[in-house]
Structure formats: structure tokens, C-alpha cells
Design an enzyme around this catalytic site. Structure first.
Site, PDB file in Angstrom:
ATOM      1  N   GLN A 121       0.819  -1.223   0.000  1.00  0.00           N
ATOM      2  CA  GLN A 121       0.000   0.000   0.000  1.00  0.00           C
ATOM      3  C   GLN A 121       0.851   1.271   0.000  1.00  0.00           C
ATOM      4  O   GLN A 121       0.309   2.367   0.146  1.00  0.00           O
ATOM      5  CB  GLN A 121      -0.960   0.004   1.203  1.00  0.00           C
ATOM      6  CG  GLN A 121      -2.008  -1.085   1.171  1.00  0.00           C
ATOM      7  CD  GLN A 121      -3.042  -0.947   0.036  1.00  0.00           C
ATOM      8  OE1 GLN A 121      -3.108   0.073  -0.646  1.00  0.00           O
ATOM      9  NE2 GLN A 121      -3.837  -1.988  -0.174  1.00  0.00           N
ATOM     10  N   CYS A 145      -9.989  -7.671   1.810  1.00  0.00           N
ATOM     11  CA  CYS A 145      -9.519  -9.030   2.079  1.00  0.00           C
ATOM     12  C   CYS A 145     -10.154  -9.602   3.339  1.00  0.00           C
ATOM     13  O   CYS A 145      -9.960 -10.762   3.648  1.00  0.00           O
ATOM     14  CB  CYS A 145      -8.009  -9.051   2.190  1.00  0.00           C
ATOM     15  SG  CYS A 145      -7.243  -8.581   0.669  1.00  0.00           S
TER      16      CYS A 145
HETATM   17  N1  PLP Z   1      -0.534  -6.602   1.593  1.00  0.00           N
HETATM   18  C1  PLP Z   1      -1.397  -5.571   1.683  1.00  0.00           C
HETATM   19  C2  PLP Z   1      -1.131  -4.487   2.669  1.00  0.00           C
HETATM   20  C3  PLP Z   1      -2.530  -5.524   0.867  1.00  0.00           C
HETATM   21  O1  PLP Z   1      -3.381  -4.501   0.973  1.00  0.00           O
HETATM   22  C4  PLP Z   1      -2.743  -6.583  -0.046  1.00  0.00           C
HETATM   23  C5  PLP Z   1      -3.971  -6.608  -0.871  1.00  0.00           C
HETATM   24  O2  PLP Z   1      -5.022  -6.117  -0.481  1.00  0.00           O
HETATM   25  C6  PLP Z   1      -1.803  -7.622  -0.117  1.00  0.00           C
HETATM   26  C7  PLP Z   1      -0.712  -7.596   0.719  1.00  0.00           C
HETATM   27  C8  PLP Z   1      -1.964  -8.765  -1.064  1.00  0.00           C
HETATM   28  O3  PLP Z   1      -1.567  -8.382  -2.360  1.00  0.00           O
HETATM   29  P1  PLP Z   1      -1.833  -9.360  -3.588  1.00  0.00           P
HETATM   30  O4  PLP Z   1      -3.264  -9.189  -3.955  1.00  0.00           O
HETATM   31  O5  PLP Z   1      -0.900  -8.878  -4.667  1.00  0.00           O
HETATM   32  O6  PLP Z   1      -1.504 -10.728  -3.159  1.00  0.00           O
END
Ligand code: PLP
Length: 376
Positions: free
Chosen positions: A178, A322
Site C-alpha cells: 500500500q 480481504c
Molecule cells: N498486503 C497488503 C497491505 C494488501 O493490501 C494486499 C492486498 O489487499 C496484499 C498484501 C496482497 O496483495 P496481492 O493481492 O498482490 O496478493
């Protein structure tokens, strides 16, 4: 449509679409020795250079992955494989994204000691809170840069520097999903051995990420096979998405500061529009990333407000995308008052959002607050 859910994912920019198409057309296998393979290999080489420049690191320190989740899993399980016999302690925070929290939990179930540092009563994690836990038995310290639910920025530079002073062998990892291409920084400013980044949060497509691995730091590969990506990540490379990722980074890299200022002005405008409104609280303070704004509306459930806004063609998320449907533990960890825990939405911006988007959102939020409260 007014899209204010850019922390979940972003619209793919034209440059990335064009680069993906070039990658699709260049269909050779980058490992093939003939001309078609070499063309594909060149695309990857140039793309790696672009990402490396944006982070201020060497090309060979960048490994392409399928997403940040894969990058972080590679680090966490790789660290356990490399040093887990001698060192059994992992230090992290209670506000990490599940892509970090879950693999660490899996290691805990296999006998690792996990220390999860919780923010203090003001919702702050100080470097001392982490470093006071570090000892010679510490295998890994994993701390995120900018939180995905509130934009809270952690003092990662001080944390990782101090960790290495106390225990040079301890590995350090930072989830910069982020913050990359949002906050102006280079890898040296973070000072971690490993950095996870993702394409789809910065206007590249989904399904492409990268992992920075500092030269000289040993990390066993997570995916074994044909030895692509310097043996770090086997599997035929996704040339099109790698090219698209680099194109998006190439576009944003020179204008990170400019975009940061644009988004900061939008956040200030929103704060002004909502200031003094009863029952509304902006949880994300001025020291948070301006890209993520967590807003509580007392007594109106997050999902109810989300759907009301959707009826006005405005898209936000409830907490983090998520943690769909689940109550956010991160918000209570960040000491958001209890009365807002079920009634917080997340507005996340990009520099393409406009002042009119903010006006429309603020008006719809206030309308929603008034209408939905009446329905109770
Ligand atoms: N880390 C953070 C802080 C996130 O906001 C996200 C996705 O929302 C991820 C990791 C995961 O990323 P990716 O979708 O590329 O696996």
C-alpha cells in the site's frame, strides 16, 4: 461510476494495457534460445530494470512473482527453511495483512514462537515496542509499511535499522503493497532485507507482483522447477503482465510526489466536508497515507452504507476487501472506538479521483447517514 476502492485494486492504466498486449504478441518462451525467446527475455530484462530503478536497487535483486501474497509467503516460509533450526522466534504486528499474518500463523502451528506487537492505547507502534522483543533467537521481523485499512504508516526505517543493530542475522521483511508508488521512498529508506510489492494496486493488472531480495541475503526458493528468475521462482514467466507492471511503474515513478500531493489535497477536502458532522469520525489521521481514509458513521452498519453508496454509483469498501464479511480485528487493534467497529467504511483514492468525486461522496455519505438512521 465514482470508484473509491483503490486499496482493493486499481483501474489498469492505458500504458499497462499497451505493454501487456506487446507482451502477448511477443509469445516466445523467455528461456528459449532462439530469437522469439530472446525477445521475450529482453522484455523481462527491461521490466526488471524499471522496477529496480523505482526501488533504487540492483536489477538482480528483483524477483517477479504472481502477487504480493506469493512474495510474502516466499519470504516467511523461506526464512523458516533457511534458519528455522537455529532461530525460532518471529516478530510481527497485529495489524498485518493476512498474506503475512497467515503464513506466520502456520509456522506458529509448527513450533515457532510468534510475538505479535499490538499498537498502544493511541493506536501507535513505536520502534521500541518491536525492538525490545528482538534477541539472538529472532529469525524474522515482518512489519508492514502502510496499513491497508486505515493508511497508518509504521516507523519501518527505525525498526529495521534497530533490529539489525541488535541482531545482524535476523531477517527483516516489509509489506510495501500500500505504499509502493504511493509514498515516495526507495528500498534503502525502508532498510529491510525483503520487500513485497504488487502490480494491481498501482494500475497494473492482477496476477503480477515482485519481491526485492537484498544482495547477499540467502533465501531458499519457494517454488522449484526450471530455475527461472535466477532459480528463485521457477515457472515460465508471465511476460505480458511483467511488461504491464513495469509500464505502470515507469509511468508513476517520476510523479509519485505529484500524485501524493494531489491525493493529499483530496483527503483534506474530504476531511473538511465531514468535519464537525455528528456521528462521523475520520479514523485516519494526518500522519496516515492520504490514499486510505477510514471513516466511521455511528450506528450505520458498514455494509448498509456501502450498498447505499453503491446505489449512488459510488464504490467503497467496508474495512478491508480481504476481510470480506469478517469483523475487522485490525480496526480494534488500531484503537478505533468500539462504537465504530461495525460501522466503518474505507475510502481509498488514486490521483485520478477528482474534487467532484469527493463532493459527491461526502454528500452521499451524509444523505445515507440521514436516510438510514430514519429507517431504524
Ligand atoms: N498486503 C497488503 C497491505 C494488501 O493490501 C494486499 C492486498 O489487499 C496484499 C498484501 C496482497 O496483495 P496481492 O493481492 O498482490 O496478493
Amino acid at each position: 461510476m465514482i470508484y473509491l476502492d483503490n486499496a482493493a485494486t486499481t483501474a489498469v492504466c492505458d500504458e499497462a494495457v499497451k505493454a501487456a498486449n506487446e507482451g502477448f504478441e511477443c509469445f516466445g518462451n523467455p528461456s528459449s534460445l532462439h530469437g522469439a525467446g530472446l525477445k521475450a527475455e529482453n522484455i523481462i530484462r527491461n521490466a526488471r530494470g524499471e522496477i529496480a530503478r523505482a526501488l533504487g536497487v540492483k536489477d538482480k535483486e528483483i524477483t517477479f512473482t504472481s502477487c504480493a501474497t506469493e512474495s510474502s509467503n516466499t519470504v516467511i516460509f523461506g526464512a523458516a527453511k533457511a534458519g528455522g533450526k537455529r532461530r525460532k522466534k518471529i516478530i510481527t504486528t497485529t495489524i498485518e495483512h493476512p498474506s503475512v499474518a497467515e503464513p506466520i500463523k502456520a509456522l506458529e502451528e509448527h513450533g515457532f514462537e510468534v510475538v505479535r506487537v499490538s499498537p498502544d492505547e493511541n493506536g501507535v507502534i513505536t520502534p521500541e515496542m518491536i525492538t525490545s522483543q528482538v534477541d539472538k533467537n529472532t529469525l524474522l521481523v515482518s512489519v508492514m509499511h502502510a496499513n491497508n485499512e486505515t493508511g497508518y504508516i509504521l516507523p519501518v526505517q527505525q525498526i529495521f535499522k534497530a533490529v539489525k543493530r541488535i541482531s545482524p542475522e535476523t531477517l527483516t521483511h516489509c509489506d510495501c503493497v500500500q505504499s509502493f508508488m504511493k509514498l515516495p521512498f526507495k528500498a534503502k529508506d525502508i532498510g529491510a532485507d525483503f520487500i513485497s510489492i504488487s502490480g494491481h494496486k498501482l494500475h497494473a493488472p492482477k496476477g503480477i507482483g515482485a519481491l526485492y531480495i537484498k544482495s547477499g541475503v540467502h533465501l531458499p526458493s519457494f517454488i522449484l522447477g526450471g530455475g527461472q528468475e535466477g532459480g528463485m521462482r521457477s515457472g515460465t514467466e508471465n511476460v505480458a503482465l511483467i511488461n504491464a507492471f513495469a509500464a505502470a511503474v515507469g509511468k508513476l515513478s517520476p510523479i509519485v510526489v505529484q500524485r501524493y500531493e494531489t491525493v493529499s489535497a483530496l483527503k483534506s477536502k474530504l476531511a473538511l466536508a465531514l468535519s464537525g458532522k455528528e456521528g462521523i469520525r475520520i479514523h485516519s489521521g494526518e500522519d496516515c497515507s492520504p490514499y486510505v481514509i477510514s471513516i466511521g458513521v455511528e450506528r450505520i452498519k458498514s455494509e448498509t452504507m456501502l450498498h447505499f453508496l453503491e446505489s449512488r454509483d459510488i464504490y467503497v469498501s467496508s474495512g478491508s476487501a480481504c476481510s470480506k464479511g469478517k469483523k475487522s480485528g485490525v480496526l480494534s487493534e488500531l484503537r478505533i472506538p468500539d462504537r465504530y467497529l461495525d460501522s466503518t467504511i474505507r475510502v481509498s483514492l488514486c490521483a485520478e479521483n477528482t474534487a467532484e468525486d469527493i463532493d459527491a461522496f461526502a454528500a452521499a455519505l451524509l444523505e445515507g447517514q440521514a436516510n438510514l438512521a430514519k429507517m431504524k
